[in-house]
Design a protein around this motif. Sequence first.
Motif, short mmCIF file in Angstrom:
data_model
loop_
_atom_site.label_atom_id
_atom_site.label_comp_id
_atom_site.label_asym_id
_atom_site.label_seq_id
_atom_site.Cartn_x
_atom_site.Cartn_y
_atom_site.Cartn_z
N LYS A 108 -99.92 3.78 -31.43
CA LYS A 108 -99.27 3.00 -30.37
C LYS A 108 -98.17 3.77 -29.66
CE LYS A 108 -100.66 -1.57 -31.71
NZ LYS A 108 -101.37 -1.39 -32.99
N GLY A 250 -108.39 -4.17 -33.06
CA GLY A 250 -107.64 -5.42 -33.19
C GLY A 250 -107.71 -6.15 -31.86
N ASN A 251 -106.90 -5.70 -30.92
CA ASN A 251 -106.97 -6.24 -29.56
C ASN A 251 -107.95 -5.48 -28.68
OD1 ASN A 251 -105.64 -8.62 -28.98
ND2 ASN A 251 -103.64 -7.64 -29.18
C1 LIG Z 1 -102.69 -1.86 -33.20
C2 LIG Z 1 -103.47 -1.24 -34.29
C3 LIG Z 1 -104.88 -1.27 -34.33
C4 LIG Z 1 -105.70 -2.02 -33.32
O1 LIG Z 1 -105.71 -1.40 -32.08
P1 LIG Z 1 -106.19 -2.19 -30.77
O2 LIG Z 1 -105.97 -1.25 -29.64
O3 LIG Z 1 -105.33 -3.41 -30.68
O4 LIG Z 1 -107.62 -2.53 -30.97
C5 LIG Z 1 -105.53 -0.60 -35.35
N1 LIG Z 1 -104.85 0.05 -36.31
C6 LIG Z 1 -103.50 0.10 -36.32
C7 LIG Z 1 -102.81 0.81 -37.43
C8 LIG Z 1 -102.76 -0.55 -35.32
O5 LIG Z 1 -101.41 -0.51 -35.35
#
Ligand SMILES: *Cc1c(COP(=O)(O)O)cnc(C)c1O
Length: 429
Positions: A108, A250-251
């Motif tokens: 991120k 996730g998203n």
């Molecule tokens: C945010 C996150 C994800 C998911 O990523 P998306 O872009 O929301 O699909 C996966 N693994 C970790 C460790 C994260 O922090």
Amino acid sequence: MKLYNLKNHSEQVNFETAIKLGLGQQQGLFFPVKIPIITPFELSDILKMDFITRSTEILSKFIDNEISKKKIYEYVKKAFSFQKPLKVSINKNISCFELFHGPTLAFKDFGARFMAQMIFSLKKENENFTILTATSGDTGAAVAHAFYKMKNIRVVILYPKGKISFLQEQLFCTLGQNITTISINGSFDDCQNLVKKAFDDKKLKKLIGLNSANSINISRLLAQICYYFEAFSLISEEQQKNLVIAVPCGNFGNLTAGLLAKSIGLPIKSFIACTNANDTVPRFLKNRQWKPKKTISTLSNAMDISQPNNWPRIEELFRRNNWNLNDLRFGSVSDKITKETIKELFKLGYTSEPHAAIAYRLLNDQLKEDEYGLFLGTAHPSKFKDTVENILKNSITLPNEIKCRIDLPLLSHNINPDFNQLKEFLLNK
Ligand SMILES: *Cc1c(COP(=O)(O)O)cnc(C)c1O
């Protein structure tokens, strides 16, 4: 750069407005009108460039003449001023592409830091901004570090008290300066509701220059396209011909960025959309019925999302490119298998964590004979220290990014999930 709202194609905005608004009318996502193309001829040149120069090229193709290439280069250089992603070999056909060597030890950092540079660039010299955001852990840390010490920008981060890990809290609630953290006596949803109420309060919004920094901001996605090119540049020509990338989702922002990379001309053969038990997308890909269930808690908690908000962008990408959704590989992995996989990887000499382990599991199970596979390492294993140590019965060492903050005093404030309390805080502190 022009973008349109996926819920109402007639709402069109430029890049600057899309960054400022985050979302369009009716909470619609912004999507680029024009998807630039990198020809195979250009690609071989681009792949030879260093990470910063190449990322500048890619981003200016999207942003076009709205921001000069020279300026983009400066922003990219500041945003990506940390250890580049690393490729770590697991076996003959599979490597982990580690995206977690930034200041908050998760991928991120790429998106949040580029977005912060973009928001700063939009701000007029004497204008004051307040960035208000809610976090259940990782995003808050990335956003806090991304804006840390930026002039005339105040960051306020809300998180549910007692519901984030000790290490997570130490990582971003010890910064001080322009970063304010508030623990809320409530749940993550309470935090999100408070943020929503603040944005609905037009008067407050104007008074404190309220801006969002949420995960659907288009600037984040664009930044994430860049590391897929880096991955491609690190493998052999033979491997490039049959590359499959497994993405822990996730998203679905990370996967969207990967598909955008493919759209503009990076010849990735296939992606695997990997989820935990929150498997709305795998079930949808199987039977084309969108039926989110109640979100369940798993070991891979950053993927505990049952209504992934970037999914409409993925559908749009398939539509625009005339791709078939049947070609998107997918799978979901239970906690039990995740644990076994972390052990399996450890035996192969690699310490992983639940999110990457899920991607490795599906990649290893689905990879064909002639294919080469990368799975994305989205977080450093130390971010899930307790879980990983519990599974491996082995202690893992903390990297400096966390170690140096572990003894610092927490600077968080604490309030109830009461909008008036938050409002008073925002106006008076
Ligand atoms: C945010 C996150 C994800 C998911 O990523 P998306 O872009 O929301 O699909 C996966 N693994 C970790 C460790 C994260 O922090």
